[in-house]
Design a protein around this motif. Sequence first.
Motif, PDB file in Angstrom:
ATOM      1  N   ALA A 197     -14.235  41.151  34.013  1.00 35.10           N
ATOM      2  CA  ALA A 197     -14.077  39.930  34.182  1.00 35.10           C
ATOM      3  C   ALA A 197     -12.301  39.426  33.915  1.00 35.10           C
ATOM      4  CB  ALA A 197     -14.702  39.295  33.122  1.00 35.10           C
ATOM      5  N   VAL A 198     -11.706  38.724  35.082  1.00 41.31           N
ATOM      6  CA  VAL A 198     -11.216  38.197  34.568  1.00 41.31           C
ATOM      7  C   VAL A 198     -10.555  36.861  34.636  1.00 41.31           C
ATOM      8  CG1 VAL A 198      -8.962  37.801  36.036  1.00 41.31           C
ATOM      9  CG2 VAL A 198      -9.712  39.647  36.788  1.00 41.31           C
ATOM     10  N   ASP A 251      -6.303  29.855  37.210  1.00 42.54           N
ATOM     11  CA  ASP A 251      -6.195  30.223  38.743  1.00 42.54           C
ATOM     12  C   ASP A 251      -7.302  31.219  38.886  1.00 42.54           C
ATOM     13  OD1 ASP A 251      -6.032  29.302  41.116  1.00 42.54           O
ATOM     14  OD2 ASP A 251      -4.774  29.375  41.297  1.00 42.54           O
ATOM     15  N   PRO A 252      -8.175  31.293  38.938  1.00 39.27           N
ATOM     16  CA  PRO A 252      -8.392  33.286  39.220  1.00 39.27           C
ATOM     17  C   PRO A 252      -9.654  32.664  41.010  1.00 39.27           C
ATOM     18  CG  PRO A 252     -10.635  31.355  38.210  1.00 39.27           C
ATOM     19  CD  PRO A 252      -9.749  30.388  38.470  1.00 39.27           C
ATOM     20  N   SER A 253      -8.601  31.681  41.860  1.00 39.04           N
ATOM     21  CA  SER A 253      -9.559  31.330  43.474  1.00 39.04           C
ATOM     22  C   SER A 253      -9.176  32.504  43.105  1.00 39.04           C
ATOM     23  CB  SER A 253      -9.249  30.078  43.407  1.00 39.04           C
ATOM     24  OG  SER A 253      -7.256  30.492  42.773  1.00 39.04           O
ATOM     25  N   ILE A 310     -13.442  33.754  35.981  1.00 36.75           N
ATOM     26  CA  ILE A 310     -13.492  32.690  34.975  1.00 36.75           C
ATOM     27  C   ILE A 310     -12.883  31.809  34.722  1.00 36.75           C
ATOM     28  CG2 ILE A 310     -14.886  32.270  33.249  1.00 36.75           C
ATOM     29  CD1 ILE A 310     -16.156  34.966  32.926  1.00 36.75           C
ATOM     30  N   ARG A 311     -12.456  30.790  35.377  1.00 37.48           N
ATOM     31  CA  ARG A 311     -11.126  29.835  34.792  1.00 37.48           C
ATOM     32  C   ARG A 311     -10.821  29.592  32.914  1.00 37.48           C
ATOM     33  NH1 ARG A 311      -8.956  25.157  32.908  1.00 37.48           N
ATOM     34  NH2 ARG A 311      -6.770  24.661  34.248  1.00 37.48           N
ATOM     35  N   ALA A 312      -9.666  29.986  32.674  1.00 37.08           N
ATOM     36  CA  ALA A 312      -9.811  29.933  30.964  1.00 37.08           C
ATOM     37  C   ALA A 312      -8.235  29.654  30.704  1.00 37.08           C
ATOM     38  CB  ALA A 312     -10.074  31.307  30.580  1.00 37.08           C
ATOM     39  N   ASP A 313      -8.152  28.455  30.152  1.00 39.09           N
ATOM     40  CA  ASP A 313      -7.069  28.366  29.287  1.00 39.09           C
ATOM     41  C   ASP A 313      -6.992  28.557  27.338  1.00 39.09           C
ATOM     42  OD1 ASP A 313      -4.524  26.835  28.785  1.00 39.09           O
ATOM     43  OD2 ASP A 313      -4.546  24.975  28.668  1.00 39.09           O
ATOM     44  N   VAL A 314      -6.053  29.886  27.857  1.00 42.48           N
ATOM     45  CA  VAL A 314      -5.920  30.625  26.589  1.00 42.48           C
ATOM     46  C   VAL A 314      -5.651  29.742  25.436  1.00 42.48           C
ATOM     47  CG1 VAL A 314      -5.685  33.114  26.980  1.00 42.48           C
ATOM     48  CG2 VAL A 314      -4.165  31.651  26.984  1.00 42.48           C
TER      49      VAL A 314
END
Length: 252
Positions: free
Chosen positions: A34-35, A39-41, A50-54
């Motif tokens: 899983a990435v 911007d995982p588009s 999967i969209r994520a902002d650390v």
Amino acid sequence: MTEFTGLRAVVTGGASGIGRAVAERLAERGANVAVLDLDPSGVHGPLTGIRADVSDDAGVRAAVAAAAERLGGLDILVNNAGIGAVGTVEDHTDEQWHHVLDVNVVGMVRVTRAALPHLRRSAHASVVNVCSIAATAGLPQRALYSATKGAVLSLTLAMAADHVREGIRVNCVNPGTVDTPWVSRLLDGAEDPEAERAALNARQPLARLVTADEVAAAVLYLAGPSAGSVTGTALAVDGGMQGLRLRPVDRA
């Protein structure tokens, strides 16, 4: 090539550059990956985007939980997400210092914190943090960036000590200057991009930039079961930049 078959991995900042190379190599060797990225588009099968902002703790917890659910657990975490900064200590405001530290250091903390409950249930738990040559060598115009990577190196050692008895290995990779989209943008903004690239090549004894695939190979070694006795280690992939002191070339 099947060392990672059946293992579940999360790679942050995995939509491009080093992170993308790591995610793709893990998948090629059998891992379910899983990435997590802003911007995982552009992430497609076999990778799960999967969209994520650390920098967002609630969002990180939700993204890691979603990844673990889709993958059926979690064995490997690669903390790669980060941002750059160019300048001396005079060149950035307090807000900029807080922002880069928040992404590059606290971001790793957030993701690891969310992943630990899943990693504790794994028989092959491993965390690999992407650090930098900037943690161990003084580089000009990199004060803020270097400070964050120095913190990542120390954080890696502390995490390794904290979690070794839980069966979780923690290591980091210290790349030199890598030929990534971020470096390309940096070069594009220079007064003389070709001269700047030549200077970056020259400061590494191999006389070229490191490739993302070379860093990925080091990450996979540290992440995999064959490195089962390796923890608390910083592996340099820097073309000899940290350890070698070559004599000047005799041009006579």
